[in-house]
Design an enzyme around this catalytic site. Structure first.
Site, mmCIF file in Angstrom:
data_model
loop_
_atom_site.group_PDB
_atom_site.id
_atom_site.type_symbol
_atom_site.label_atom_id
_atom_site.label_comp_id
_atom_site.label_asym_id
_atom_site.label_seq_id
_atom_site.Cartn_x
_atom_site.Cartn_y
_atom_site.Cartn_z
ATOM 1 N N SER A 89 7.464 3.167 -8.000
ATOM 2 C CA SER A 89 8.612 3.663 -8.780
ATOM 3 C C SER A 89 8.352 3.532 -10.266
ATOM 4 C CB SER A 89 9.869 2.845 -8.463
ATOM 5 O OG SER A 89 10.234 3.011 -7.126
ATOM 6 N N HIS B 294 6.329 -4.363 -8.874
ATOM 7 C CA HIS B 294 7.495 -3.948 -8.090
ATOM 8 C C HIS B 294 8.713 -3.838 -8.994
ATOM 9 C CE1 HIS B 294 5.487 -5.772 -4.318
ATOM 10 N NE2 HIS B 294 5.542 -4.479 -4.134
ATOM 11 N N GLY B 295 9.597 -2.925 -8.697
ATOM 12 C CA GLY B 295 10.823 -2.779 -9.480
ATOM 13 C C GLY B 295 10.567 -1.941 -10.727
ATOM 14 N N ASN C 90 10.151 2.266 -3.445
ATOM 15 C CA ASN C 90 11.382 1.655 -2.959
ATOM 16 C C ASN C 90 12.486 1.792 -4.015
ATOM 17 O OD1 ASN C 90 13.274 0.150 -1.606
ATOM 18 N ND2 ASN C 90 12.230 -1.809 -1.821
ATOM 19 N N SER D 204 10.665 -4.142 4.504
ATOM 20 C CA SER D 204 10.365 -5.490 4.010
ATOM 21 C C SER D 204 10.970 -6.492 4.981
ATOM 22 C CB SER D 204 10.956 -5.694 2.615
ATOM 23 O OG SER D 204 12.370 -5.704 2.702
ATOM 24 N N ASP E 188 6.341 -4.176 5.459
ATOM 25 C CA ASP E 188 5.910 -4.247 4.064
ATOM 26 C C ASP E 188 5.821 -5.719 3.633
ATOM 27 O OD1 ASP E 188 5.326 -3.240 1.521
ATOM 28 O OD2 ASP E 188 7.442 -3.130 0.938
ATOM 29 N N GLU F 10 -3.841 -7.404 1.529
ATOM 30 C CA GLU F 10 -3.674 -7.391 0.067
ATOM 31 C C GLU F 10 -4.589 -8.397 -0.619
ATOM 32 O OE1 GLU F 10 0.245 -7.022 -1.663
ATOM 33 O OE2 GLU F 10 -0.270 -8.412 -3.269
ATOM 34 N N HIS G 243 1.071 -0.094 -4.663
ATOM 35 C CA HIS G 243 2.446 -0.603 -4.549
ATOM 36 C C HIS G 243 3.165 -0.355 -5.875
ATOM 37 C CE1 HIS G 243 2.568 -3.059 -0.746
ATOM 38 N NE2 HIS G 243 1.312 -2.657 -0.782
ATOM 39 N N GLY G 244 4.472 -0.605 -5.882
ATOM 40 C CA GLY G 244 5.225 -0.460 -7.132
ATOM 41 C C GLY G 244 5.218 0.969 -7.639
#
Ligand code: 13P
Length: 287
Positions: free
Chosen positions: A210, A177-178, A231, A49, A84, A135, A207-208
């Site tokens: 996790s 994300h997160g 991440n 990032s 990223d 994106e 993406h995201g």
């Protein structure tokens, strides 16, 4: 072997598996991910990032570290060093610094501006043999200062951007994300399916990565996702293992405070997370 992400993602799309993008923060992170990908004979993408790039003192430092580490560890699997959620300026700086892949996140611009800037960067990246991700729609939550509302992408806009010749396309499909909130509605497979139908062979990026339930990840891969970004899960496993080491008082025993010892459980934990993800994404033995 440092390469662009183009071929590994074409292969993944055709083979119905995904390549993991694991974000790096420092030397330990990089080493753990490279060693694990090599052990499993898997292609891999190292994500950086803009915030992590600054933290590591700049893109040139990152590129030099990754290039040297790749050589000195004798890594033979394909490795892409990828920016990223890059800004327009960040994308140009990374091409200059020796990254092999970039993401230009123009999702916060209107579609015409996103299109114009992406088009320019596609030409620049490809003239240097660098792959490029664009994106459409946005990823919810926040990553290193990049905040998104999480709206689902419009499949027609995805086609417009894909037709510019990008190598991979990130599309918002309800991903965040997160950590995912308990009331998360899940991925919009309807949107993903419509995007894949409009964009055909284009490798799609989730993406995201996790905390998405395994079955959803597998289904997303069957619907054209060829790259999954992770991440937060590596950060959590690193923090958890480090906390356990300190809570057990191991840093106070003998030379347990030596950073090579103190950071070892966290580095090992990252490898374990990367291993689980490579197994889930199906990229083992695809190098
Ligand atoms: P997570 O931190 O949720 O895994 O997302 C990573 C990501 O999408 C990087 O772009």
């Amino acid at each position: 072997m440092l390469v662009s992400a183009t071929e590994m993602l074409k292969k993944a799309k055709a083979g119905h598996y995904a390549v993991g993008q694991f974000n790096i923060n420092n030397l330990e992170w990089t080493k753990s991910i490279l060693l694990q990908a090599q052990e499993m004979n898997s292609p891999v993408i190292l994500g950086v990032s803009e915030g992590a790039g600054k933290y590591m003192t700049g893109y040139k430092t990152v590129a030099a570290m990754v290039k040297a580490m790749d050589e000195e560890l004798g890594i033979t699997v394909p490795v892409a060093l990828h920016l990223d959620h890059g800004s327009y300026e960040g994308a140009k700086a990374c091409i200059e610094a020796g990254f092999t892949s970039i993401m230009f996140d123009g999702s916060h611009y209107d579609i015409e501006e996103n299109k114009a800037k992406t088009e320019e960067l596609v030409k620049l990246a490809h003239s240097k043999g660098v792959s490029i991700e664009a994106e459409v729609g946005s990823i919810g939550g926040e990553e290193d200062g990049v905040v998104g509302a999480g709206e689902c992408a419009d499949p027609d806009e995805c086609k417009t951007i894909a037709d510019l010749g990008v190598d991979m396309l990130a599309a918002g499909i309800g991903n965040i994300h997160g950590q995912y909130p308990a009331n998360w509605a899940g991925l919009s497979f309807e949107t993903l399916d419509a995007i894949q139908q409009k964009t055909g062979e284009m490798p799609l990026v989730l993406h995201g990565g996790s905390g998405i339930p395994e079955e959803m990840v597998k289904k997303a891969i069957t619907l054209g996702v060829s790259k999954v970004n992770v991440n937060t899960e590596c950060q959590l496993s690193f923090a958890d293992a480090t906390r356990k080491y300190i809570e057990a008082g191991k840093d106070l025993q003998g030379k347990g405070f030596d950073p090579r010892k103190l950071l070892a459980p966290g580095a090992e934990a990252i490898r374990e997370t990367v291993k689980e993800k490579i197994e889930l994404f199906g990229s083992a033995n695809q190098a």
